[in-house]
Design a protein around this motif. Structure first.
Motif, PDB file in Angstrom:
ATOM      1  N   LEU A 233     -37.661  27.386  53.420  1.00 13.43           N
ATOM      2  CA  LEU A 233     -37.399  25.948  53.297  1.00 13.43           C
ATOM      3  C   LEU A 233     -38.580  25.151  53.844  1.00 13.43           C
ATOM      4  O   LEU A 233     -39.159  25.519  54.871  1.00 13.43           O
ATOM      5  CB  LEU A 233     -36.131  25.570  54.068  1.00 13.43           C
ATOM      6  CG  LEU A 233     -34.804  26.030  53.459  1.00 13.43           C
ATOM      7  CD1 LEU A 233     -33.688  25.900  54.481  1.00 13.43           C
ATOM      8  CD2 LEU A 233     -34.473  25.220  52.220  1.00 13.43           C
ATOM      9  N   SER A 234     -38.909  24.059  53.177  1.00 15.67           N
ATOM     10  CA  SER A 234     -40.025  23.218  53.612  1.00 15.67           C
ATOM     11  C   SER A 234     -39.520  22.032  54.432  1.00 15.67           C
ATOM     12  O   SER A 234     -38.312  21.770  54.496  1.00 15.67           O
ATOM     13  CB  SER A 234     -40.776  22.687  52.389  1.00 15.67           C
ATOM     14  OG  SER A 234     -39.970  21.744  51.687  1.00 15.67           O
ATOM     15  N   VAL A 235     -40.463  21.321  55.039  1.00 19.73           N
ATOM     16  CA  VAL A 235     -40.123  20.096  55.777  1.00 19.73           C
ATOM     17  C   VAL A 235     -39.426  19.104  54.840  1.00 19.73           C
ATOM     18  O   VAL A 235     -38.413  18.486  55.205  1.00 19.73           O
ATOM     19  CB  VAL A 235     -41.393  19.444  56.366  1.00 19.73           C
ATOM     20  CG1 VAL A 235     -41.051  18.124  57.039  1.00 19.73           C
ATOM     21  CG2 VAL A 235     -42.052  20.370  57.358  1.00 19.73           C
ATOM     22  N   LYS A 236     -39.959  18.959  53.641  1.00 16.82           N
ATOM     23  CA  LYS A 236     -39.364  18.023  52.678  1.00 16.82           C
ATOM     24  C   LYS A 236     -37.947  18.451  52.316  1.00 16.82           C
ATOM     25  O   LYS A 236     -37.048  17.603  52.194  1.00 16.82           O
ATOM     26  CB  LYS A 236     -40.238  17.936  51.429  1.00 16.82           C
ATOM     27  CG  LYS A 236     -39.838  16.804  50.484  1.00 16.82           C
ATOM     28  CD  LYS A 236     -40.842  16.659  49.342  1.00 16.82           C
ATOM     29  CE  LYS A 236     -40.443  15.503  48.423  1.00 16.82           C
ATOM     30  NZ  LYS A 236     -41.405  15.339  47.318  1.00 16.82           N
ATOM     31  N   ASP A 237     -37.726  19.754  52.142  1.00 16.00           N
ATOM     32  CA  ASP A 237     -36.374  20.257  51.875  1.00 16.00           C
ATOM     33  C   ASP A 237     -35.410  19.830  52.972  1.00 16.00           C
ATOM     34  O   ASP A 237     -34.236  19.555  52.723  1.00 16.00           O
ATOM     35  CB  ASP A 237     -36.368  21.793  51.814  1.00 16.00           C
ATOM     36  CG  ASP A 237     -37.075  22.347  50.589  1.00 16.00           C
ATOM     37  OD1 ASP A 237     -37.108  21.648  49.556  1.00 16.00           O
ATOM     38  OD2 ASP A 237     -37.588  23.481  50.673  1.00 16.00           O
ATOM     39  N   ALA A 238     -35.923  19.790  54.196  1.00 19.11           N
ATOM     40  CA  ALA A 238     -35.068  19.525  55.353  1.00 19.11           C
ATOM     41  C   ALA A 238     -34.724  18.057  55.540  1.00 19.11           C
ATOM     42  O   ALA A 238     -33.585  17.712  55.851  1.00 19.11           O
ATOM     43  CB  ALA A 238     -35.742  20.055  56.622  1.00 19.11           C
ATOM     44  N   ILE A 239     -35.698  17.147  55.329  1.00 15.93           N
ATOM     45  CA  ILE A 239     -35.490  15.760  55.795  1.00 15.93           C
ATOM     46  C   ILE A 239     -35.713  14.684  54.734  1.00 15.93           C
ATOM     47  O   ILE A 239     -35.635  13.489  55.049  1.00 15.93           O
ATOM     48  CB  ILE A 239     -36.390  15.454  57.024  1.00 15.93           C
ATOM     49  CG1 ILE A 239     -37.883  15.509  56.649  1.00 15.93           C
ATOM     50  CG2 ILE A 239     -36.075  16.399  58.171  1.00 15.93           C
ATOM     51  CD1 ILE A 239     -38.823  15.045  57.763  1.00 15.93           C
ATOM     52  N   SER A 240     -35.961  15.053  53.483  1.00 10.58           N
ATOM     53  CA  SER A 240     -36.342  14.034  52.482  1.00 10.58           C
ATOM     54  C   SER A 240     -35.222  13.042  52.169  1.00 10.58           C
ATOM     55  O   SER A 240     -35.484  11.959  51.637  1.00 10.58           O
ATOM     56  CB  SER A 240     -36.803  14.712  51.187  1.00 10.58           C
ATOM     57  OG  SER A 240     -35.765  15.498  50.625  1.00 10.58           O
ATOM     58  N   ASP A 241     -33.970  13.367  52.485  1.00 11.02           N
ATOM     59  CA  ASP A 241     -32.865  12.441  52.205  1.00 11.02           C
ATOM     60  C   ASP A 241     -32.652  11.418  53.318  1.00 11.02           C
ATOM     61  O   ASP A 241     -31.869  10.486  53.165  1.00 11.02           O
ATOM     62  CB  ASP A 241     -31.564  13.221  51.996  1.00 11.02           C
ATOM     63  CG  ASP A 241     -31.132  13.950  53.265  1.00 11.02           C
ATOM     64  OD1 ASP A 241     -32.000  14.587  53.908  1.00 11.02           O
ATOM     65  OD2 ASP A 241     -29.946  13.896  53.622  1.00 11.02           O
ATOM     66  N   LEU A 242     -33.338  11.601  54.447  1.00  8.38           N
ATOM     67  CA  LEU A 242     -33.155  10.652  55.555  1.00  8.38           C
ATOM     68  C   LEU A 242     -33.924   9.363  55.267  1.00  8.38           C
ATOM     69  O   LEU A 242     -35.020   9.399  54.712  1.00  8.38           O
ATOM     70  CB  LEU A 242     -33.628  11.277  56.871  1.00  8.38           C
ATOM     71  CG  LEU A 242     -32.774  12.463  57.357  1.00  8.38           C
ATOM     72  CD1 LEU A 242     -33.393  13.116  58.584  1.00  8.38           C
ATOM     73  CD2 LEU A 242     -31.340  12.027  57.653  1.00  8.38           C
ATOM     74  N   PRO A 243     -33.344   8.214  55.630  1.00 10.62           N
ATOM     75  CA  PRO A 243     -33.937   6.913  55.260  1.00 10.62           C
ATOM     76  C   PRO A 243     -35.329   6.691  55.840  1.00 10.62           C
ATOM     77  O   PRO A 243     -35.675   7.234  56.898  1.00 10.62           O
ATOM     78  CB  PRO A 243     -32.952   5.890  55.845  1.00 10.62           C
ATOM     79  CG  PRO A 243     -31.689   6.628  56.074  1.00 10.62           C
ATOM     80  CD  PRO A 243     -32.071   8.049  56.349  1.00 10.62           C
ATOM     81  N   VAL A 244     -36.106   5.882  55.141  1.00  9.17           N
ATOM     82  CA  VAL A 244     -37.415   5.442  55.633  1.00  9.17           C
ATOM     83  C   VAL A 244     -37.212   4.660  56.928  1.00  9.17           C
ATOM     84  O   VAL A 244     -36.272   3.864  57.052  1.00  9.17           O
ATOM     85  CB  VAL A 244     -38.117   4.551  54.583  1.00  9.17           C
ATOM     86  CG1 VAL A 244     -39.369   3.893  55.160  1.00  9.17           C
ATOM     87  CG2 VAL A 244     -38.458   5.370  53.339  1.00  9.17           C
ATOM     88  N   VAL A 245     -38.079   4.889  57.898  1.00  9.63           N
ATOM     89  CA  VAL A 245     -38.025   4.165  59.174  1.00  9.63           C
ATOM     90  C   VAL A 245     -39.384   3.532  59.425  1.00  9.63           C
ATOM     91  O   VAL A 245     -40.417   4.211  59.352  1.00  9.63           O
ATOM     92  CB  VAL A 245     -37.682   5.107  60.348  1.00  9.63           C
ATOM     93  CG1 VAL A 245     -37.574   4.316  61.648  1.00  9.63           C
ATOM     94  CG2 VAL A 245     -36.391   5.860  60.102  1.00  9.63           C
ATOM     95  N   LEU A 246     -39.387   2.250  59.732  1.00  6.92           N
ATOM     96  CA  LEU A 246     -40.612   1.540  60.101  1.00  6.92           C
ATOM     97  C   LEU A 246     -40.685   1.427  61.614  1.00  6.92           C
ATOM     98  O   LEU A 246     -39.718   1.723  62.324  1.00  6.92           O
ATOM     99  CB  LEU A 246     -40.626   0.153  59.458  1.00  6.92           C
ATOM    100  CG  LEU A 246     -40.502   0.119  57.929  1.00  6.92           C
ATOM    101  CD1 LEU A 246     -40.448  -1.314  57.437  1.00  6.92           C
ATOM    102  CD2 LEU A 246     -41.654   0.876  57.269  1.00  6.92           C
TER     103      LEU A 246
END
Length: 407
Positions: A233-246
């Motif tokens: 599993l990649s980093v993107k697989d793990a967290i890509s659904d979490l919202p953008v944070v500024l």
């Protein structure tokens, strides 16, 4: 199984024995019960109680747990398993290694083994434990350790280091010997292996030493769980659904659906997002982040300075080679550390957003579900996450131990 949980932290290793996975959801494993858990840090202990409210948590120094108290908690039923790993900072190869009191806390683990006499124990620590030796420091006439100031060649910073007079045996050899022959009547057959959590469904390269002991009067042979052959599993697989944070944002709501099985498992039925926030950076840090590409870090940024692409006032003079590093989206993360929310940490800048990871992203990469609670300020929370055994790794070990006891 009846389990004693030592040096539990917030409960990453605990999680693997408390839950199992059914239809891609975490469900309570009713086959296991916990006699008690022990953790010194108050915030970690508070987090543990929030997540495992039916386990008795003893929030005090393990040295204060006397024989009578332990035997009273155990009662008449035998203990099947002791799990846990003493604090790892003394053994870590990142930063300053010191042979201090924490480096000998395995003696307390050994003491409780001698009282509880479990069938099996599972002891976990960082890979650096394998190279750590007993260290003898120079002392003055009053018995105090003598220190000298040294300059770090890479960072230029100065630090005090204890003066070493000599080295003894490797700690791992001492542990193996002591745990194999605790008393004339009690000892364990010892297995020791380095496992990488990325081989067990965790989207993170995290090597840890696992020492397993089987009581010598039992006819059992331990085998470590087999590595998963599926794609990592990649980093993107793990967290890509979490919202953008500024910067200066704290996001509490999901804005998209999970995109794969891992994300669905991590979300469960969770609705409120916690620990997903970003602080405020200064101009220099912003400049660094904006100019570092995936896979790049401090040295790549300084080359931009040398080539006149970035003003020389932004040159980085502190930190190691892999600090100020941006993650690569399509491969697993490197080891998540306690500094995951600081851009100057070890490769923890988000692969596409101009910020460091949030604590929740770090927890996701460690395979903590989104509903898992942490306690304290950001430093406490990231320590609870960074010090933990990833829950999915713990689940694999728990399943293997259950199979062994059944057989």
């Amino acid at each position: 199984m009846r389990i004693i949980d030592l040096f539990s932290g917030a409960g990453g290793l605990t999680f693997g024995f408390y839950y199992r996975i059914k239809q891609n959801k975490f469900v309570r494993n009713r086959k296991n019960s916990f006699v008690f858990a022990n953790e010194l840090d108050p915030f970690a202990a508070e987090a543990f109680k929030a997540n495992f409210p039916d386990i008795r948590m003893i929030n005090e120094d393990i040295k204060q747990l006397d024989k009578d108290t332990i035997e009273q908690m155990i009662g008449e039923e035998p203990v099947d398993l002791i799990i846990g790993g003493p604090p790892c900072q003394s053994f870590s190869t990142v930063g300053q290694r010191v042979f201090d009191e924490k480096a000998t806390l395995y003696e307390e683990y050994l003491r409780i083994l001698s009282i509880a006499k479990p069938k099996i124990f599972l002891f976990e620590n960082v890979k650096g434990m394998l190279s750590m030796r007993e260290t003898f420091y120079k002392k003055d006439k009053d018995g105090n350790i003598v220190y000298e100031v040294k300059k770090n060649k890479e960072t230029g910073s100065e630090r005090k280091y204890p003066v070493v007079e000599g080295y003894g045996r490797k700690i791992i050899d001492i542990i193996k010997e002591k745990f194999a022959f605790i008393t004339d009547d009690l000892g364990y057959n010892i297995s020791c292996e380095v496992l990488n959590t990325v081989d067990y469904g965790v989207p993170e390269n995290r090597e840890r030493v696992f020492v397993v002991g089987i009581r010598k009067d039992l006819d059992m042979e331990w085998k470590y769980p087999t590595a998963i052959k599926a794609d990592k599993l990649s980093v993107k697989d793990a967290i890509s659904d979490l919202p953008v944070v500024l910067e200066n944002q704290n996001i509490t709501n999901y804005t998209s659906q999970p995109q794969n099985e891992y994300q669905r498992l991590m979300r469960g039925h969770n609705n409120v997002l916690t620990e997903h926030y970003c602080g405020v950076y200064g101009g220099k840090i912003r400049t660094v982040i904006q100019n570092v590409k995936q896979g790049e870090g401090k040295e790549d940024f300084n080359k931009l300075v040398e080539n006149g692409v970035v003003d020389k006032k932004y040159r980085l003079t502190s930190g190691y080679k892999n600090t100020y590093g941006r993650l690569i989206e399509d491969i697993p993360a490197p080891t998540i550390t306690n500094n995951m929310t600081a851009p100057s940490g070890l490769r923890c800048i988000h692969y596409s957003q101009n910020r460091a990871l949030t604590p929740r992203e770090g927890a996701r990469i460690q395979s903590f579900p989104d509903w898992f609670e942490f306690r304290g300020g950001v430093g406490s929370v990231t320590t609870q996450i960074g010090n933990a055994v990833p829950p999915l790794m713990a689940l694999k070990l728990a399943k293997q131990i259950e199979k062994l006891l059944k057989g």
